[in-house]
Design an enzyme around this catalytic site. Sequence first.
Site, short mmCIF file in Angstrom:
data_model
loop_
_atom_site.label_atom_id
_atom_site.label_comp_id
_atom_site.label_asym_id
_atom_site.label_seq_id
_atom_site.Cartn_x
_atom_site.Cartn_y
_atom_site.Cartn_z
N GLY B 11 0.85 -1.18 0.00
CA GLY B 11 0.00 0.00 0.00
C GLY B 11 0.88 1.22 0.00
O GLY B 11 2.10 1.11 0.15
N GLY B 12 0.28 2.38 -0.19
CA GLY B 12 1.04 3.63 -0.13
C GLY B 12 1.30 4.00 1.32
O GLY B 12 0.91 3.29 2.25
N SER B 15 -1.54 4.14 4.27
CA SER B 15 -2.71 3.56 3.61
C SER B 15 -3.48 2.65 4.56
O SER B 15 -4.58 2.21 4.26
CB SER B 15 -2.28 2.77 2.38
OG SER B 15 -1.43 1.71 2.77
N LYS B 17 -1.89 -0.15 5.70
CA LYS B 17 -1.39 -1.50 5.42
C LYS B 17 -0.87 -2.21 6.66
O LYS B 17 -1.10 -3.40 6.84
CB LYS B 17 -0.34 -1.48 4.30
CG LYS B 17 0.85 -0.60 4.58
CD LYS B 17 1.73 -0.47 3.35
CE LYS B 17 3.03 0.27 3.64
NZ LYS B 17 2.85 1.61 4.22
N ALA B 40 10.61 -5.88 13.12
CA ALA B 40 10.71 -4.47 12.74
C ALA B 40 12.02 -4.20 12.05
O ALA B 40 13.09 -4.41 12.62
CB ALA B 40 10.58 -3.60 13.99
N HIS B 56 3.27 2.87 15.97
CA HIS B 56 2.98 1.47 15.65
C HIS B 56 3.00 0.60 16.91
O HIS B 56 2.18 -0.30 17.06
CB HIS B 56 4.00 0.93 14.63
CG HIS B 56 3.68 1.29 13.22
ND1 HIS B 56 2.49 0.96 12.63
CD2 HIS B 56 4.38 1.94 12.27
CE1 HIS B 56 2.48 1.40 11.37
NE2 HIS B 56 3.62 2.02 11.14
N ASP B 92 7.68 -5.98 8.86
CA ASP B 92 7.27 -4.63 8.45
C ASP B 92 8.51 -3.73 8.47
O ASP B 92 9.00 -3.41 9.54
CB ASP B 92 6.20 -4.14 9.43
CG ASP B 92 5.45 -2.92 8.93
OD1 ASP B 92 5.83 -2.38 7.88
OD2 ASP B 92 4.49 -2.50 9.60
#
Lengths: 148, 191
Positions: B11-12, B15, B17, B40, B56, B92
């Site tokens: 995704g951008g 977004s 995601k 991470a 996050h 991620d």
Amino acid sequence: MHFVTGGAFNGKQAWVKGKYPGSEWISAYKGEPLVEDLNTLSSTSIVLEGLEIWLKEHSAEMTVNEARNYFVNVLNGYIDWENSAQNRKIIIIGTDITKGIVPIDKNDRNWRDLTGWAYQDLSTRCSHVDVIWYGINQTIKPCHSKEK
Amino acid sequence: METASIIFITGGVRSGKSSFAEKKAAERASEIGGSLHYLATGMPSDQEMENRIACHQEDRRKSGFSWKTWEQSTNIGSLASGFREKDVLLLDCLTTWLTNELFSQEADWNESYLKAVFHRILTEIEAIRKNCHQLVIVSNEVLSDPLHEKNDLVFMYCQLIGNLHRQIVQKAMQAYAVEAGVPVLMKGVKR
């Protein structure tokens, strides 16, 4: 006429090679010029790759409107070529360069504008349009949804 | 052990995601009674990055699930032996990992160097997916800008990330493109 688009390096070429094996390829990435008259070629299945590059060249030589009109004429010629004999097929691959940040350079903006317009003009004339996303195709024309 | 399946999510920026990926991972973990691991790849290099990471972390804390976080900017595959059969892993994100790998050595970005990094990342993904139940990989959509010079760093980076995405989508059981918070299933079946 089949338009295949999507972001850079998403596997458009591989997808077209799988779908239309044995086609004649004319590639802007190899420095080959845009073929205006397909009757000069002998193949019945022709792939034109790198439309955005040819559009860039034309956007440098004329105004956006002139370039758009020129390109529409070329496309209409392609349709005539396809219709004038059985089993003729033209496939055009164009990378989508229209979704990023507005370019600072005026020429780059013109190029991007022209590309957006030209892709619309192309899609209108195509029976099939596919967007390739990392090797996966999404057919956006013909549209199979219930809304018409 | 049966090889774990991959869920690929792009995704951008902003977004949604990551939130979606966390949700998918948490669902899977509750189904099988497994543990959640967060890999991470981002390094807290400045204040902005620290804020993003904190944001996050807060999301994951609030989610009610317990996550074990592994901070690893390169060489993710070295973590593989630490995972078990019932672990659900969320990585991620791939774009940051690739950037870290590319800049981890002082090397010219020539063809052989880029190829080596490409294969190393795929091999390491393979190594961790073999040692868990589910691997969720998050990445960014970065291929929308016009590309100019072939020798440009951006061009080379885009080519690499595009090729990695294609390889991973091919391996993945499910692939999603997240658009403005809405996950669009591009490959696989909804479950």
